[in-house]
Design a protein around this motif. Sequence first.
Motif, PDB file in Angstrom:
ATOM      1  N   THR B   4      31.696  25.653  52.820  1.00 44.30           N
ATOM      2  CA  THR B   4      32.808  26.529  52.516  1.00 44.30           C
ATOM      3  C   THR B   4      33.475  26.622  53.846  1.00 44.30           C
ATOM      4  OG1 THR B   4      31.405  28.424  52.476  1.00 44.30           O
ATOM      5  CG2 THR B   4      31.942  27.538  50.544  1.00 44.30           C
ATOM      6  N   ILE B   6      37.801  27.808  55.371  1.00 43.20           N
ATOM      7  CA  ILE B   6      38.868  29.031  54.866  1.00 43.20           C
ATOM      8  C   ILE B   6      40.130  28.480  55.673  1.00 43.20           C
ATOM      9  CG2 ILE B   6      38.607  30.891  56.619  1.00 43.20           C
ATOM     10  CD1 ILE B   6      39.496  32.848  54.225  1.00 43.20           C
ATOM     11  N   ILE B  11      43.016  30.573  51.959  1.00 41.48           N
ATOM     12  CA  ILE B  11      42.563  30.036  50.834  1.00 41.48           C
ATOM     13  C   ILE B  11      41.085  29.246  51.051  1.00 41.48           C
ATOM     14  CG2 ILE B  11      42.995  28.163  49.061  1.00 41.48           C
ATOM     15  CD1 ILE B  11      45.837  28.781  49.436  1.00 41.48           C
ATOM     16  N   PRO B  12      40.119  29.765  50.315  1.00 44.48           N
ATOM     17  CA  PRO B  12      38.687  29.159  50.570  1.00 44.48           C
ATOM     18  C   PRO B  12      38.620  27.941  49.853  1.00 44.48           C
ATOM     19  CG  PRO B  12      38.816  30.720  48.564  1.00 44.48           C
ATOM     20  CD  PRO B  12      40.165  30.801  49.179  1.00 44.48           C
ATOM     21  N   ASN B  13      37.812  27.117  50.358  1.00 42.40           N
ATOM     22  CA  ASN B  13      37.615  25.781  50.043  1.00 42.40           C
ATOM     23  C   ASN B  13      36.065  25.290  50.144  1.00 42.40           C
ATOM     24  OD1 ASN B  13      37.390  22.208  50.830  1.00 42.40           O
ATOM     25  ND2 ASN B  13      38.962  22.931  49.299  1.00 42.40           N
ATOM     26  N   ASP B  63      39.584  21.576  43.007  1.00 46.58           N
ATOM     27  CA  ASP B  63      39.276  22.762  44.054  1.00 46.58           C
ATOM     28  C   ASP B  63      38.542  23.774  43.284  1.00 46.58           C
ATOM     29  OD1 ASP B  63      41.154  21.634  45.895  1.00 46.58           O
ATOM     30  OD2 ASP B  63      42.661  22.042  44.460  1.00 46.58           O
ATOM     31  N   GLU B  65      37.380  27.296  42.026  1.00 49.72           N
ATOM     32  CA  GLU B  65      37.868  28.583  41.565  1.00 49.72           C
ATOM     33  C   GLU B  65      37.477  29.632  42.641  1.00 49.72           C
ATOM     34  OE1 GLU B  65      35.967  26.872  39.965  1.00 49.72           O
ATOM     35  OE2 GLU B  65      36.185  27.114  37.748  1.00 49.72           O
ATOM     36  N   SER B  66      38.474  30.352  42.918  1.00 45.41           N
ATOM     37  CA  SER B  66      38.476  31.518  43.880  1.00 45.41           C
ATOM     38  C   SER B  66      37.361  32.276  43.626  1.00 45.41           C
ATOM     39  CB  SER B  66      39.872  32.268  44.146  1.00 45.41           C
ATOM     40  OG  SER B  66      40.179  32.766  43.068  1.00 45.41           O
ATOM     41  N   ASN B  67      37.154  32.688  42.149  1.00 38.33           N
ATOM     42  CA  ASN B  67      35.970  33.827  41.914  1.00 38.33           C
ATOM     43  C   ASN B  67      34.553  33.258  41.940  1.00 38.33           C
ATOM     44  OD1 ASN B  67      35.613  31.918  39.584  1.00 38.33           O
ATOM     45  ND2 ASN B  67      36.414  33.289  38.123  1.00 38.33           N
ATOM     46  N   TYR B  71      32.845  37.070  50.105  1.00 41.32           N
ATOM     47  CA  TYR B  71      33.052  37.064  51.554  1.00 41.32           C
ATOM     48  C   TYR B  71      32.177  37.939  52.527  1.00 41.32           C
ATOM     49  CZ  TYR B  71      37.503  34.871  50.481  1.00 41.32           C
ATOM     50  OH  TYR B  71      38.310  33.748  49.650  1.00 41.32           O
ATOM     51  N   PRO B  76      34.350  33.140  53.557  1.00 42.16           N
ATOM     52  CA  PRO B  76      33.991  32.824  52.083  1.00 42.16           C
ATOM     53  C   PRO B  76      32.638  31.980  52.242  1.00 42.16           C
ATOM     54  CG  PRO B  76      35.500  31.181  52.985  1.00 42.16           C
ATOM     55  CD  PRO B  76      35.409  32.140  53.754  1.00 42.16           C
TER      56      PRO B  76
END
Lengths: 170, 170
Positions: B4, B6, B11-13, B63, B65-67, B71, B76
């Motif tokens: 992971t 950022i 935006i986290p990846n 990608d 999902e951000s949920n 953090y 992330p």
Amino acid sequence: VIFTTISSDGIPNAAPIGIHLEEGGLFARIYPSKTLENIKINKMAAANITYDPVIFVRAALTDMESNRFYYEDGFPVLKDAAGWIIFDCKWRENIVELLPLKGKIIQREIMPINRGLNAVIEATVHATRYVVLRENEYYSRIEYNNMIVKKCGGVHEKEAMKLLYELIGK
Amino acid sequence: VIFTTISSDGIPNAAPIGIHLEEGGLFARIYPSKTLENIKINKMAAANITYDPVIFVRAALTDMESNRFYYEDGFPVLKDAAGWIIFDCKWRENIVELLPLKGKIIQREIMPINRGLNAVIEATVHATRYVVLRENEYYSRIEYNNMIVKKCGGVHEKEAMKLLYELIGK
């Protein structure tokens, strides 16, 4: 996992076996082998959890040396296992149902997935077929997995592949 | 593992990456990607250990999902990880050296080797190439691994392969 069993004359055996969880029960499909013979005699087997690629190769392609085992209530388990479960076994043809009797966790580590180790396992599966059938398809699958070991494996995985090639006579 | 990172705009990846231990150091070979871009900006990455095949497929082909992230000191990591390590990163071209900053073990379980899970990982590696190159060789390797998943995988592995086929448009 590595199944350990014991023969009627007390000789321990080790062989890689896959366990399936189905409808809440644990099962293994075991083809005619020392493992299946021993299970039919003793109605017992131990599933040994290990991440040592050399143990998988040895157990699949050789008779494991007797000094690799220790005995728990008279039943053989592997010295190098991260944990084991001894099962009571019921079978119908080559499907063995596994009923846990006793277990021990020796090492509780967080283990990332290791593509090199996994490739040794796959190569070992193909090697057990190759030594019997000598079909090129199996050999090329071994070669393919060896490529992954070279790229992703560590020293233990490379040592295991070296041993595997020796044991299949290549 | 799942890396992971950022981006500069927060935006986290997430992406699957292999880590190598060499001469006492940890390294990853990361091809031009969001992960490499983010590392060059922040000089940080987290290695998330997970055994969830669906996460590997999602991280490789979509990608995330951000949920799915939380953090840790603003960086992330994956909610579903069994553990993670946040690294300070140095790079030379696409070789990234990983210097551990902080780690957390959430779940310490004894995990037997799972050929079904391993086959999903291999299929995912081929899928990342197949979506770019559309070469049949990669597709047939995916099909081969799917055969292993059908034989050795559980419900999670089968779900992951279903998702993989959807994501590669097959």
